[in-house]
Design an enzyme around this catalytic site. Sequence first.
Site, PDB file in Angstrom:
ATOM      1  CG  ASP A   1     -21.627  17.981  38.041  1.00 32.65           C
ATOM      2  OD1 ASP A   1     -20.396  18.081  37.861  1.00 32.65           O
ATOM      3  OD2 ASP A   1     -22.454  17.945  37.096  1.00 32.65           O
ATOM      4  CG  HIS A  13     -23.082  22.152  42.154  1.00 35.65           C
ATOM      5  ND1 HIS A  13     -22.855  21.312  43.218  1.00 35.65           N
ATOM      6  CD2 HIS A  13     -22.363  23.284  42.410  1.00 35.65           C
ATOM      7  CE1 HIS A  13     -22.031  21.901  44.074  1.00 35.65           C
ATOM      8  NE2 HIS A  13     -21.719  23.101  43.611  1.00 35.65           N
ATOM      9  CD  GLU A  69     -27.608  26.461  38.722  1.00 35.04           C
ATOM     10  OE1 GLU A  69     -27.106  25.345  38.568  1.00 35.04           O
ATOM     11  OE2 GLU A  69     -26.918  27.508  38.746  1.00 35.04           O
TER      12      GLU A  69
HETATM   13  C1  LIG Z   1     -21.203  21.426  36.115  1.00 35.42           C
HETATM   14  S1  LIG Z   1     -22.666  22.363  36.182  1.00 35.42           S
HETATM   15  C2  LIG Z   1     -23.886  21.194  36.628  1.00 35.42           C
HETATM   16  C3  LIG Z   1     -24.260  20.232  35.561  1.00 35.42           C
HETATM   17  C4  LIG Z   1     -25.346  19.269  35.946  1.00 35.42           C
HETATM   18  N1  LIG Z   1     -25.091  18.635  37.222  1.00 35.42           N
HETATM   19  C5  LIG Z   1     -25.499  18.206  34.896  1.00 35.42           C
HETATM   20  O1  LIG Z   1     -24.843  17.145  35.001  1.00 35.42           O
HETATM   21  O2  LIG Z   1     -26.271  18.402  33.947  1.00 35.42           O
HETATM   22  C6  LIG Z   1     -22.486  23.282  37.652  1.00 35.42           C
HETATM   23  C7  LIG Z   1     -23.664  24.169  38.002  1.00 35.42           C
HETATM   24  O3  LIG Z   1     -23.496  24.634  39.340  1.00 35.42           O
HETATM   25  C8  LIG Z   1     -23.985  25.957  39.441  1.00 35.42           C
HETATM   26  N2  LIG Z   1     -23.344  26.540  40.628  1.00 35.42           N
HETATM   27  C9  LIG Z   1     -22.171  27.206  40.722  1.00 35.42           C
HETATM   28  N3  LIG Z   1     -21.873  27.483  42.006  1.00 35.42           N
HETATM   29  C10 LIG Z   1     -22.879  26.987  42.760  1.00 35.42           C
HETATM   30  C11 LIG Z   1     -23.136  26.927  44.148  1.00 35.42           C
HETATM   31  N4  LIG Z   1     -22.292  27.456  45.040  1.00 35.42           N
HETATM   32  N5  LIG Z   1     -24.260  26.322  44.550  1.00 35.42           N
HETATM   33  C12 LIG Z   1     -25.130  25.776  43.666  1.00 35.42           C
HETATM   34  N6  LIG Z   1     -24.949  25.803  42.338  1.00 35.42           N
HETATM   35  C13 LIG Z   1     -23.825  26.383  41.876  1.00 35.42           C
HETATM   36  C14 LIG Z   1     -23.620  26.575  38.124  1.00 35.42           C
HETATM   37  O4  LIG Z   1     -24.462  27.686  37.856  1.00 35.42           O
HETATM   38  C15 LIG Z   1     -23.844  25.402  37.153  1.00 35.42           C
HETATM   39  O5  LIG Z   1     -25.137  25.430  36.636  1.00 35.42           O
END
Ligand SMILES: C[S@@+](CC[C@H](N)C(=O)[O-])C[C@H]1O[C@@H](n2cnc3c(N)ncnc32)[C@H](O)[C@@H]1O
Length: 277
Positions: A163, A41, A117
């Site tokens: 995450d 994520h 992402e």
């Molecule tokens: C908490 S943020 C990630 C922050 C990043 N890991 C950091 O530490 O900078 C969660 C991210 O997951 C994405 N997201 C949401 N659902 C998802 C999925 N099913 N698969 C992949 N990405 C997803 C969101 O768009 C968001 O950008």
Amino acid sequence: MNYRHIYHAGNFADVWKHAVLVALFDALKQKAKPFCYLDTHAGIGRYDLQAEEARKTAEADKGIASLWQATDLPELLQQYRQLIADDNVGDSLRYYPGSPWLANLLRREDDSLICNELHPVDVETLRDLFHRQRKVSIRNEDAYQSLTACLPPKEKRGLVLIDPPFEKVDEFRQLLDGLKNAYQRWPTGIYTLWYPIKSRVEVQQFYRRLELSGIRRILRAELNMKRPTDGEFTGSGLVMINPPWQIEQRIQPAGDWLARHLGGAEANCTIDWLVPE
Ligand SMILES: C[S@@+](CC[C@H](N)C(=O)[O-])C[C@H]1O[C@@H](n2cnc3c(N)ncnc32)[C@H](O)[C@@H]1O
């Protein structure tokens, strides 16, 4: 998908997660053999803390900005702050690295990054950030699919960060199922899972399920900013599977400092083995 990490970039939860990431990369770099980092994520990769969205919540003020001028940081937080300072201009704090960019700052030439992402706009921002970088691949699929598609990595050593945004009511269950599936494919990988401490009941249930999962070597690292109150986001949790040897000794002083300086009177950092060897 409503969640956008720009509203939260550099907050206390990011500081904890990213400081631990620095320690994990350092441990992996102890060996010369290249490794792979998978970020399921990823977000947009790097954040402008002066952007309207970031200023609206100003969460970084109680996170990274609180340690920018500190003179008594433990060694791990000094290293983490220095990485961010080197990625900014002069003494100012404007850009905050998300996990993909931090990983890029930390990795060696031959270590590879896979950043996934799902958000269609955010993934393009991420692609632009890493334009033409060697050994980086950007994916645009569901996080839990990326675990199946990318594991085990060809390097046969490395780290996976899971995450999620915790927008869905069953995210804890998905997270656990995703981990079990990944672990089956690659039992020797290092996994780090982030989760919010909002509901003690839900978090305890998650721990219980982890204990029953059959997975060994699970280290838990909670940063609690105040006494947990159901429904309120009071803490940032990490569980690490197969963590590097003695990582707890490196991250504990950082967690203690964050609890003392960013949290309230009852803030604490607790690190223990949920499931030992
Ligand atoms: C908490 S943020 C990630 C922050 C990043 N890991 C950091 O530490 O900078 C969660 C991210 O997951 C994405 N997201 C949401 N659902 C998802 C999925 N099913 N698969 C992949 N990405 C997803 C969101 O768009 C968001 O950008």
